[in-house]
Design a protein around this motif. Sequence first.
Motif, PDB file in Angstrom:
ATOM      1  N   VAL A 146       0.835  -1.188   0.000  1.00  0.00           N
ATOM      2  CA  VAL A 146       0.000   0.000   0.000  1.00  0.00           C
ATOM      3  C   VAL A 146       0.871   1.239   0.000  1.00  0.00           C
ATOM      4  CG1 VAL A 146      -1.753   1.285   1.264  1.00  0.00           C
ATOM      5  CG2 VAL A 146      -1.813  -1.210   1.250  1.00  0.00           C
ATOM      6  N   SER A 147       0.622   2.142  -0.933  1.00  0.00           N
ATOM      7  CA  SER A 147       1.248   3.463  -0.896  1.00  0.00           C
ATOM      8  C   SER A 147       0.215   4.438  -0.360  1.00  0.00           C
ATOM      9  CB  SER A 147       1.703   3.878  -2.296  1.00  0.00           C
ATOM     10  OG  SER A 147       0.582   4.052  -3.141  1.00  0.00           O
ATOM     11  N   ASP A 148       0.654   5.635  -0.018  1.00  0.00           N
ATOM     12  CA  ASP A 148      -0.230   6.587   0.645  1.00  0.00           C
ATOM     13  C   ASP A 148      -0.667   7.735  -0.257  1.00  0.00           C
ATOM     14  OD1 ASP A 148      -0.160   5.183   3.033  1.00  0.00           O
ATOM     15  OD2 ASP A 148       1.655   6.195   3.695  1.00  0.00           O
ATOM     16  N   ASP A 149      -0.495   7.593  -1.571  1.00  0.00           N
ATOM     17  CA  ASP A 149      -0.748   8.712  -2.471  1.00  0.00           C
ATOM     18  C   ASP A 149      -2.177   9.228  -2.393  1.00  0.00           C
ATOM     19  OD1 ASP A 149       1.836   8.507  -3.245  1.00  0.00           O
ATOM     20  OD2 ASP A 149       1.428   7.472  -5.136  1.00  0.00           O
ATOM     21  N   ASN A 150      -3.150   8.319  -2.287  1.00  0.00           N
ATOM     22  CA  ASN A 150      -4.548   8.729  -2.330  1.00  0.00           C
ATOM     23  C   ASN A 150      -5.227   8.692  -0.963  1.00  0.00           C
ATOM     24  OD1 ASN A 150      -6.808   9.625  -3.830  1.00  0.00           O
ATOM     25  ND2 ASN A 150      -7.664   7.560  -3.843  1.00  0.00           N
ATOM     26  N   LEU A 151      -4.467   8.315   0.075  1.00  0.00           N
ATOM     27  CA  LEU A 151      -5.047   8.134   1.401  1.00  0.00           C
ATOM     28  C   LEU A 151      -5.002   9.414   2.215  1.00  0.00           C
ATOM     29  CD1 LEU A 151      -3.531   4.715   2.476  1.00  0.00           C
ATOM     30  CD2 LEU A 151      -5.972   5.225   2.442  1.00  0.00           C
ATOM     31  N   ALA A 152      -6.107   9.719   2.869  1.00  0.00           N
ATOM     32  CA  ALA A 152      -6.067  10.741   3.910  1.00  0.00           C
ATOM     33  C   ALA A 152      -5.460  10.090   5.149  1.00  0.00           C
ATOM     34  CB  ALA A 152      -7.471  11.240   4.201  1.00  0.00           C
ATOM     35  N   GLN A 153      -4.806  10.850   5.964  1.00  0.00           N
ATOM     36  CA  GLN A 153      -4.139  10.304   7.134  1.00  0.00           C
ATOM     37  C   GLN A 153      -5.148   9.650   8.075  1.00  0.00           C
ATOM     38  OE1 GLN A 153      -1.772  13.131   9.201  1.00  0.00           O
ATOM     39  NE2 GLN A 153      -0.854  11.636  10.590  1.00  0.00           N
ATOM     40  N   THR A 154      -4.810   8.460   8.577  1.00  0.00           N
ATOM     41  CA  THR A 154      -5.673   7.789   9.550  1.00  0.00           C
ATOM     42  C   THR A 154      -5.659   8.580  10.858  1.00  0.00           C
ATOM     43  OG1 THR A 154      -5.224   5.633   8.586  1.00  0.00           O
ATOM     44  CG2 THR A 154      -6.082   5.658  10.829  1.00  0.00           C
ATOM     45  N   THR A 155      -6.823   8.802  11.397  1.00  0.00           N
ATOM     46  CA  THR A 155      -6.935   9.602  12.607  1.00  0.00           C
ATOM     47  C   THR A 155      -7.749   8.858  13.653  1.00  0.00           C
ATOM     48  OG1 THR A 155      -8.990  10.666  11.887  1.00  0.00           O
ATOM     49  CG2 THR A 155      -6.899  11.712  11.208  1.00  0.00           C
ATOM     50  N   SER A 156      -7.770   9.444  14.855  1.00  0.00           N
ATOM     51  CA  SER A 156      -8.593   8.857  15.914  1.00  0.00           C
ATOM     52  C   SER A 156     -10.067   8.914  15.524  1.00  0.00           C
ATOM     53  CB  SER A 156      -8.367   9.607  17.232  1.00  0.00           C
ATOM     54  OG  SER A 156      -8.695  10.976  17.102  1.00  0.00           O
ATOM     55  N   GLU A 157     -10.428   9.885  14.661  1.00  0.00           N
ATOM     56  CA  GLU A 157     -11.814   9.984  14.193  1.00  0.00           C
ATOM     57  C   GLU A 157     -12.209   8.729  13.407  1.00  0.00           C
ATOM     58  OE1 GLU A 157     -14.574  12.636  11.128  1.00  0.00           O
ATOM     59  OE2 GLU A 157     -12.431  13.054  11.369  1.00  0.00           O
ATOM     60  N   ILE A 158     -11.294   8.237  12.578  1.00  0.00           N
ATOM     61  CA  ILE A 158     -11.564   7.018  11.799  1.00  0.00           C
ATOM     62  C   ILE A 158     -11.736   5.831  12.741  1.00  0.00           C
ATOM     63  CG2 ILE A 158     -10.652   5.405  10.097  1.00  0.00           C
ATOM     64  CD1 ILE A 158     -11.569   8.014   8.887  1.00  0.00           C
ATOM     65  N   SER A 159     -10.874   5.731  13.739  1.00  0.00           N
ATOM     66  CA  SER A 159     -10.985   4.638  14.714  1.00  0.00           C
ATOM     67  C   SER A 159     -12.321   4.676  15.438  1.00  0.00           C
ATOM     68  CB  SER A 159      -9.837   4.709  15.723  1.00  0.00           C
ATOM     69  OG  SER A 159      -8.593   4.519  15.096  1.00  0.00           O
TER      70      SER A 159
ATOM     71  N   SER B 153      -9.469  -1.984   2.963  1.00  0.00           N
ATOM     72  CA  SER B 153     -10.002  -0.631   2.750  1.00  0.00           C
ATOM     73  C   SER B 153      -8.914   0.310   2.234  1.00  0.00           C
ATOM     74  CB  SER B 153     -10.593  -0.084   4.059  1.00  0.00           C
ATOM     75  OG  SER B 153     -11.777  -0.771   4.407  1.00  0.00           O
ATOM     76  N   ARG B 154      -7.722   0.217   2.803  1.00  0.00           N
ATOM     77  CA  ARG B 154      -6.616   1.067   2.357  1.00  0.00           C
ATOM     78  C   ARG B 154      -6.213   0.743   0.927  1.00  0.00           C
ATOM     79  NH1 ARG B 154      -3.523   3.771   6.178  1.00  0.00           N
ATOM     80  NH2 ARG B 154      -1.591   3.323   5.053  1.00  0.00           N
ATOM     81  N   ASN B 155      -6.212  -0.550   0.599  1.00  0.00           N
ATOM     82  CA  ASN B 155      -5.880  -0.937  -0.778  1.00  0.00           C
ATOM     83  C   ASN B 155      -6.893  -0.381  -1.773  1.00  0.00           C
ATOM     84  OD1 ASN B 155      -3.508  -2.346  -0.316  1.00  0.00           O
ATOM     85  ND2 ASN B 155      -4.542  -4.281   0.020  1.00  0.00           N
TER      86      ASN B 155
ATOM     87  N   ALA C 276     -11.045   3.318   5.583  1.00  0.00           N
ATOM     88  CA  ALA C 276     -10.017   4.184   5.017  1.00  0.00           C
ATOM     89  C   ALA C 276     -10.695   5.365   4.354  1.00  0.00           C
ATOM     90  CB  ALA C 276      -9.162   3.426   4.009  1.00  0.00           C
ATOM     91  N   LYS C 277     -10.062   6.512   4.473  1.00  0.00           N
ATOM     92  CA  LYS C 277     -10.622   7.742   3.912  1.00  0.00           C
ATOM     93  C   LYS C 277      -9.713   8.258   2.806  1.00  0.00           C
ATOM     94  CE  LYS C 277     -12.051  12.414   5.306  1.00  0.00           C
ATOM     95  NZ  LYS C 277     -12.065  13.378   6.447  1.00  0.00           N
TER      96      LYS C 277
END
Length: 204
Positions: free
Chosen positions: A62-75, A111-113, A189-190
């Motif tokens: 998984v690369s992070d190009d299209n991912l918003a940073q995972t946050t406590s909000e996602i958890s 989800s990240r993929n 994943a956002k």
Amino acid sequence: MNSIFLKLNANYFILVVSNKKVFKSFILLATIIAMSSGTIFSQSIQIRGGNRVVTSTKRQQVSDDNLAQTTSEISKMERKLFDLVNQKRADKGLNTLIWSEDLVKVARLHSRNMVTYNFFSHYGRDNSSVVDRANSLGFNKWQSIGENIAYTSGFDNPVEFTLKQWTLSASHKKNFLDKKWSKAAIGIAKAKDDTFYFTEVFVD
């Protein structure tokens, strides 16, 4: 006035390998719902194993190009949807699912993929299934495994809306209300465009 378009596809496949204790039953039902105020796409699948399912152990990078940073909000969103699913089960007199840290890794991976590689399917770009993903992360102590997926865009309450659509879909509802499940987790994943991808994994 909002317009609703519904498309339902269903496929059922059974593979039996004689004398090698391998039995796989794939149920794939896909529901696609598009609304003018937003979009939700969802699918559900179950894979039942006999004594042990023989699979490859493919890994996805998984690369992070299209991912918003995972946050406590996602958890918090993951736990909220999990609790809402358990409430639906309790309303039907079913057992409470136990949150699994092993399964949340499996769910988050998919989800990240889907965000990173811009696809929506139970199968990864390398054709890996939820079985492959679980095995690749060292989780293989199960008799049956199931998965619901969805993505939403344009809704103020993506968690509640996803659960609502899963509940309205016979295949998804049957999956999360299946009495055989004992453990589960949800991974979200956002994307940078604020689209949320949901993966829900169950095992017994």
